[in-house]
Each structure stands twice: as C-alpha cells, then as structure tokens.
Design an enzyme around this catalytic site. Structure first.
Site, mmCIF file in Angstrom:
data_model
loop_
_atom_site.group_PDB
_atom_site.id
_atom_site.type_symbol
_atom_site.label_atom_id
_atom_site.label_comp_id
_atom_site.label_asym_id
_atom_site.label_seq_id
_atom_site.Cartn_x
_atom_site.Cartn_y
_atom_site.Cartn_z
ATOM 1 N N ARG A 55 0.884 -1.276 0.104
ATOM 2 C CA ARG A 55 0.021 -0.096 0.043
ATOM 3 C C ARG A 55 0.736 1.302 -0.123
ATOM 4 O O ARG A 55 2.123 1.204 0.252
ATOM 5 C CB ARG A 55 -0.788 -0.109 1.128
ATOM 6 C CG ARG A 55 -0.293 -0.514 2.613
ATOM 7 C CD ARG A 55 -0.791 0.203 3.740
ATOM 8 N NE ARG A 55 -0.725 1.600 3.554
ATOM 9 C CZ ARG A 55 0.289 2.432 3.776
ATOM 10 N NH1 ARG A 55 1.540 1.615 4.226
ATOM 11 N NH2 ARG A 55 0.463 3.578 3.676
ATOM 12 N N GLY A 56 0.250 2.435 -0.258
ATOM 13 C CA GLY A 56 0.863 3.604 -0.519
ATOM 14 C C GLY A 56 1.208 3.756 -1.998
ATOM 15 O O GLY A 56 1.717 2.805 -2.655
ATOM 16 N N GLN A 215 -3.484 2.260 9.967
ATOM 17 C CA GLN A 215 -2.050 2.574 9.409
ATOM 18 C C GLN A 215 -1.151 3.239 10.171
ATOM 19 O O GLN A 215 0.162 3.248 10.203
ATOM 20 C CB GLN A 215 -2.127 3.206 8.070
ATOM 21 C CG GLN A 215 -2.891 2.017 7.093
ATOM 22 C CD GLN A 215 -4.177 2.704 6.876
ATOM 23 O OE1 GLN A 215 -4.902 3.143 7.887
ATOM 24 N NE2 GLN A 215 -4.775 2.715 5.513
ATOM 25 N N ASP A 256 -2.517 10.282 -2.227
ATOM 26 C CA ASP A 256 -2.648 9.463 -3.466
ATOM 27 C C ASP A 256 -2.883 10.029 -4.790
ATOM 28 O O ASP A 256 -2.685 9.596 -5.752
ATOM 29 C CB ASP A 256 -3.887 8.405 -3.080
ATOM 30 C CG ASP A 256 -3.352 7.534 -2.087
ATOM 31 O OD1 ASP A 256 -3.028 6.416 -2.314
ATOM 32 O OD2 ASP A 256 -3.318 7.792 -0.830
ATOM 33 N N ASN A 266 -6.225 11.901 0.163
ATOM 34 C CA ASN A 266 -5.407 11.145 0.906
ATOM 35 C C ASN A 266 -6.151 10.300 2.003
ATOM 36 O O ASN A 266 -7.380 10.292 1.821
ATOM 37 C CB ASN A 266 -4.231 11.908 1.905
ATOM 38 C CG ASN A 266 -3.163 11.255 2.557
ATOM 39 O OD1 ASN A 266 -2.753 10.298 1.992
ATOM 40 N ND2 ASN A 266 -3.026 11.575 3.915
#
Length: 372
Positions: A55-56, A215, A256, A266
């Site tokens: 992820r990210g 997260q 993102d 985001n």
C-alpha cells in the site's frame, strides 16, 4: 521471521530475478509479524494491492511496474510459438493484464501512472521501433527497475525540500502512513523526519492512529519507533488537543492523488487534520511526488474515492463485533483536502504554494525541462 527484526532493514517492494517474483512485506500482518510474500500471478498481484498487503501510492506503482514486466515475461514464455514472437497477439494479452491490475485500487494515481508508463514503452518499442517481443520484455524489465530507483531519489528530494520548512526540535504531526512502508525508501511525509533524524534535528512526532485500518498505529508508529525517532501515537480525535497545546509546529501528510488546482486525496481523516491545523495556525504540507499530480483532473471533485468493505469498521481488529448487526456503514478509503487548507505541496522539484494551478504547472515545467 523474527518480529524483533528492524523493519527498516527490509525492502518494501523488490524484484527477485532468479525466482521471477515480486517480494513484498505483507503489511496486513504488521507490527505483530514481519512476513515476506512472493507474487507471481496477476491475481496474486491484484489481491496484494486490493487487500493492502502492499500500500501507499509509490509502492503500489512500483509493484504494478514489476507486475506488468513479470506478466509480459509469462506471456512470452507461455506462447513462444505464437504470441511470444507476434507483437500484436502479445500486446493484446498484456493489455488485458494491465487493465485487470489497474482495477485493483481506483484512487491512487500511481497505479495507473506506472501501468501507462509501461504501456507507452511497450507500444513504442513494438509499433514504432519494431522490436522483438523478447527485446520488449527486457525493456519492460529495465523500465520497472528504473521506476523503483526514481522513487528512492524522488522521496529523498522531497525530504530535502520538506526539511527546509521545519527547524530542529519541532513537533510534527502525520496522518496514515506515508513512510518507508508506503514507498521504496524514506517515504514522502516521513522523508523530512528521517533526514532530520540523521542530522540531529530530534523532531517530536505525533502519529494519528488512522481509523479504520490503523495505518498510523500499525505502520507509521512502528517504523518511526524502529528508526529511533521520538514518536507518540494518538487517536485521530486527539489532533486538536495536541495542536492547541502548542506541541505541533507543522503537519506533513502524503497523498494518493493531487488535482490540478491543488485539492489532494489522502487517507480518510486527512481533511479533518487540515481543518484543525488551519484553526490553530499550523502549516499543513502535502508531500507529493509529481507522479501523483493528475493534471487531467481539474479539481478534487473529479477524484474517484474508493469505498471499502463495512467489516473494516464493524469487525476488523476486534475480538467481537463492535457495531449492531445490520447497521449501515459508510467507509470511504480517502477524503479530499481542499486546496485552501493546504499551505504547500512538497514535490521533488520544489514546493508549490497558492495559487496551486499556477505553481503546480510551474513544477510540471521544471520536471519536463529536467527530462529533456
């Protein structure tokens, strides 16, 4: 793998050329267990992205690039007598795989950016340069490796630019995870923190836990603590309290997707942090590789926000269900922070400030000039 191992010693995303697989840290198991998993098939890669095992935005882009290379190699090897040597047949199959991978996460623009970049190289090599399929597969291999190396350089440059916005001993608040676990190294929002730590700045970092997937608690607090950074974990609804007490001098978050006007998508809750920061006069910075800037999307209204399963809110992380059966759940993965709440957008080519339509366009011109 021993959970006491320092998470900073492992690559978030790596390509194993001997085994022809992508090796990632399964982030759904952190911080309790550090486990490396291998991805070989299109479904395994799609699942890893959708299930947040990787992820990210930057890490997703690198994974997608490695993935399309591996899938291209598989098409070549499995159809060596036809599609393996015929570009048209090869490209049709690869396009299907590209579109499939692109469907895994709709909001993070790096996914489509990396896939489109690999696609453009493929078409140019096959249609214009008339390269063989074997040559194209090797070019895709090299391009994917280049995308990873670029990510490392970009994150470090973001860190250098971000570091000019703070001073030693400052308190910094961050939301979600825009750290090394979201990239190949340094992170985006954490890059100034890591560079500052190397140089003796001794920042005091507050990490929002970031409901519902935590997260911030599971990943940001974990990696910062592992790196020796002074980090304090707080619940999302505590951000106003630490800001009011004067403990926060700046907010750094990742993103993102950035629209052309500076609106930034985001992790859900980011816009709340930005609103509170503006109330207390605290600068709010979005750390964004230029690959996340979507000039084809004029405003944040045009950003497609991913909706996640209700179970992430009602059941995940709990021993027992924590909400009544049948209750309706709204679970968007992201929100959009309006550009007027953003002090600056930190990129590898400098810091954009309002009016963002102009400053981001200038950043774009710098990038284009650098690539000539």
């Amino acid at each position: 793998m021993d959970q006491k191992e320092n998470i900073m010693n492992y690559e978030t995303v790596a390509l194993d050329d001997q085994d022809h697989s992508i090796v990632i840290i399964d982030q759904t198991l952190l911080p309790g267990r550090t486990e490396l998993i291998r991805l070989r098939t299109a479904q395994e890669i799609w699942n890893a992205i959708y299930l947040l095992q990787v992820r990210g935005a930057p890490a997703i882009g690198v994974t997608a690039a490695f993935g399309i290379y591996l899938l291209a190699r598989q098409i070549q090897m499995e159809n060596i007598d036809n599609a393996g040597s015929d570009f048209g047949a090869f490209y049709r199959q690869l396009t299907q795989q590209r579109e499939y991978l692109n469907s895994s996460r709709p909001t993070a623009v790096n996914l489509s950016w990396a896939l489109n970049r690999m696609d453009a190289l493929c078409r140019k090599a096959g249609e214009e340069e008339k390269r063989s399929v074997a040559e194209i597969v090797e070019l895709l291999h090299q391009e994917a490796a280049q995308i990873k190396e670029e990510d490392i350089r970009v994150c470090r440059a973001i860190g250098e630019n971000g570091l000019t916005l703070v001073k030693p001993g400052d308190g910094i608040l961050t939301h979600c995870n825009a750290g090394q676990l979201a990239t190949c190294k340094y992170g985006t929002a954490t890059a100034p923190i890591y560079l500052g730590e190397e140089r003796g700045y001794h920042f005091h970092v507050f990490a929002d836990e970031t409901r519902p997937l935590l997260q911030g608690a599971r990943l940001t607090a974990y990696e910062l603590h592992s790196a020796g950074v002074d980090v304090t974990l707080i619940c999302d609804n505590m951000s106003a309290t630490v800001m009011k007490k004067g403990w926060v001098n700046a907010v750094f978050v990742g993103c993102d997707r950035v629209a052309a006007n500076g609106d930034a998508a985001n992790k859900i809750g980011t816009s709340v942090v930005a609103t509170v920061a503006k109330r207390y006069g605290i600068p709010f910075y979005v750390c964004a590789p230029t690959s996340t800037i979507d000039f084809d999307t004029p405003t944040g209204e045009g950003i497609n926000i991913e909706q996640r399963p209700a179970e992430e809110v009602t059941e995940m992380w709990y021993k027992e269900r924590m909400a009544p059966e049948g209750v309706k759940v709204f679970n968007p993965a992201f929100d959009v922070t309006d550009h007027d709440l953003i002090t600056g957008i930190v990129t590898e080519y400098g810091i954009a400030r309002a009016p963002f339509t102009e400053s981001l366009a200038q950043i774009r011109r710098k990038k284009e000039a650098a690539s000539v």
